[in-house]
Design an enzyme around this catalytic site. Structure first.
Site, short mmCIF file in Angstrom:
data_model
loop_
_atom_site.label_atom_id
_atom_site.label_comp_id
_atom_site.label_asym_id
_atom_site.label_seq_id
_atom_site.Cartn_x
_atom_site.Cartn_y
_atom_site.Cartn_z
N ASN A 7 0.86 -1.18 0.00
CA ASN A 7 0.00 0.00 0.00
C ASN A 7 0.90 1.24 0.00
O ASN A 7 1.56 1.53 0.98
CB ASN A 7 -0.88 -0.04 1.26
CG ASN A 7 -1.73 1.20 1.43
OD1 ASN A 7 -1.84 2.01 0.52
ND2 ASN A 7 -2.34 1.33 2.59
N LYS A 9 0.02 4.27 -0.01
CA LYS A 9 -0.58 5.43 0.68
C LYS A 9 -0.33 6.68 -0.16
O LYS A 9 -0.53 6.66 -1.37
CB LYS A 9 -0.06 5.56 2.10
CG LYS A 9 -0.10 4.22 2.87
CD LYS A 9 0.14 4.39 4.32
CE LYS A 9 0.28 3.04 4.99
NZ LYS A 9 0.24 3.09 6.43
N HIS A 91 -9.61 0.56 5.09
CA HIS A 91 -8.29 0.78 5.69
C HIS A 91 -8.42 1.71 6.90
O HIS A 91 -9.21 2.65 6.87
CB HIS A 91 -7.33 1.37 4.66
CG HIS A 91 -5.91 1.36 5.14
ND1 HIS A 91 -5.41 2.34 5.98
CD2 HIS A 91 -4.90 0.49 4.94
CE1 HIS A 91 -4.15 2.05 6.26
NE2 HIS A 91 -3.81 0.95 5.64
N GLU A 93 -6.71 4.08 8.01
CA GLU A 93 -6.50 5.52 7.79
C GLU A 93 -7.74 6.17 7.19
O GLU A 93 -8.03 7.34 7.44
CB GLU A 93 -5.25 5.74 6.92
CG GLU A 93 -3.99 5.50 7.74
CD GLU A 93 -2.78 5.03 6.97
OE1 GLU A 93 -2.78 5.11 5.72
OE2 GLU A 93 -1.83 4.56 7.62
N GLU A 160 -5.48 -5.59 10.49
CA GLU A 160 -4.44 -4.59 10.69
C GLU A 160 -4.72 -3.79 11.97
O GLU A 160 -5.50 -2.81 11.93
CB GLU A 160 -4.40 -3.63 9.51
CG GLU A 160 -4.14 -4.28 8.18
CD GLU A 160 -3.59 -3.28 7.19
OE1 GLU A 160 -2.43 -3.44 6.78
OE2 GLU A 160 -4.29 -2.31 6.86
N GLY A 166 2.17 1.63 10.75
CA GLY A 166 3.11 2.74 10.60
C GLY A 166 3.82 3.14 11.90
O GLY A 166 4.42 4.20 11.96
N SER A 196 3.29 -2.80 10.45
CA SER A 196 4.74 -2.78 10.68
C SER A 196 5.44 -4.09 10.32
O SER A 196 6.40 -4.49 10.97
CB SER A 196 5.04 -2.38 12.13
OG SER A 196 4.58 -1.05 12.35
C1 PEP Z 1 -0.89 -0.42 5.93
O1 PEP Z 1 -0.96 0.75 5.57
O2 PEP Z 1 -1.78 -1.20 5.57
C2 PEP Z 1 0.21 -0.85 6.79
C3 PEP Z 1 0.17 -2.06 7.28
O3 PEP Z 1 1.21 0.08 7.03
P1 PEP Z 1 2.63 -0.23 7.73
O4 PEP Z 1 3.22 -1.45 7.07
O5 PEP Z 1 3.43 1.01 7.49
O6 PEP Z 1 2.37 -0.49 9.17
#
Ligand code: PEP
Length: 236
Positions: A7, A9, A91, A93, A160, A166, A196
Site C-alpha cells: 500500500n 498510501k 483501511h 487511515e 491490521e 506505521g 509494521s
Molecule cells: C498499511 O498501511 O496497511 C500498513 C500495514 O502500514 P505499515 O506497514 O506502514 O504499518
C-alpha cells in the site's frame, strides 16, 4: 501461496511508481515467483502497466459511483481506463483519519462487489480496545463486518491493528495467531496481517497459522525491500 500486498498510501510519484512496477515485474518474471502480489499506488500514478499475471494493480480508494459530481473522488469510469478491478476498502487511515463510517464502507463494499472487484477488506482495533483483551477486540472487529458479505467470492481480508500501522510496533505472534484463528473459524477467506511488517519479520509472521500473507505500507516503498519481502516468503 502467500499473498503479498503493498500500500503506497500518499507516497511515490507517477514516475517513481512506473519504475517500481517495472522493476518488480521483471523480478517476478525472472525469478518465476508465483506469490500473488498486489500494489496499490496513488490514483494519480495509475497507468496501463503490462505486468505478469500474478502482479495486480489496485486502487487505494474510490467512490461508490461510475462517475458524477463528487469533488475529489474517482469512480469506475476512471478505473476502467486502466483496467483496475481491485480495491482496498476499510483501511484504518480511511476509517480514522478520513472518518469513513461503517455505513459508507458498506455502501462502497456493496457497490464494488456488484462489479466483481477483488476487495481487500481491512479491519483492526485501536489500542484502547486491544488493551481490554481478546474478547473485546474480537467484538470490535466483528462490528466492522456489519453489512459486509463475508461470503463474497473475490474477498480477501486484512487484519491490521490500528496501533501497529506505521508505528514500528508489530503485534506479537500470539496476538496475531489468536485473532486470525478466531476470524478464520467464522469466515473462510484469505486473511492477511498488516502492521509494521518488514523484511526482517515477514517470514515469521507469514508462517503463523491462519496468516495467508501480508499488507505492507512503510516497508514496501523501496522496491529492493519489497522484492526481498517477496523473496523471503516465496515458498510459503
Ligand atoms: C498499511 O498501511 O496497511 C500498513 C500495514 O502500514 P505499515 O506497514 O506502514 O504499518
Amino acid at each position: 501461496m502467500a499473498i503479498i500486498a503493498s500500500n503506497f498510501k500518499t507516497n511515490h510519484t507517477r514516475k517513481s511508481t512506473a519504475t517500481f512496477i517495472e522493476e518488480l515485474n521483471s523480478f517476478l518474471d525472472e525469478k518465476s515467483i508465483s506469490s500473488d502480489v498486489y500494489v496499490f499506488p496513488t490514483a494519480t500514478s495509475l497507468d496501463e502497466f503490462n505486468t505478469v499475471s500474478n502482479l495486480t494493480l489496485g486502487v487505494q480508494n474510490a467512490y461508490a459511483t461510475a462517475k458524477g459530481s463528487f469533488t475529489g473522488e474517482i469512480g469506475t469510469e476512471q478505473l476502467d481506463e486502466f483496467g483496475i478491478k481491485t480495491i482496498l476498502i476499510g483501511h484504518s487511515e480511511r476509517r480514522h483519519i478520513l472518518k469513513e463510517s461503517q455505513e459508507e464502507i458498506t455502501k462502497k463494499f456493496n457497490f464494488y462487489k456488484e462489479l466483481g472487484y477483488t476487495i481487500i477488506y481491512c479491519i483492526g482495533e485501536p489500542l484502547e480496545v486491544k488493551e481490554q483483551g481478546l474478547e473485546k477486540t474480537l467484538e470490535y472487529l466483528y462490528e466492522q463486518f456489519v453489512g459486509i458479505d463475508t461470503n463474497y467470492e473475490n474477498l480477501i481480508l486484512a487484519y491490521e491493528p490500528v496501533w501497529a500501522i506505521g508505528t514500528g510496533v508489530t503485534a506479537t505472534n500470539n496476538d496475531i495467531k489468536a485473532v486470525h484463528s478466531a476470524i478464520k473459524q467464522k469466515i473462510s477467506k484469505p486473511l492477511l496481517y498488516g502492521g509494521s511488517v518488514k523484511v526482517a519479520n515477514v517470514r515469521e509472521i507469514c508462517s503463523i497459522d491462519g496468516v495467508d500473507g501480508t499488507l505492507i505500507g512503510t516497508a514496501s516503498w523501496v522496491v529492493e525491500d519489497f522484492k526481498q519481502i517477496i523473496e523471503n516468503t516465496k515458498d510459503l
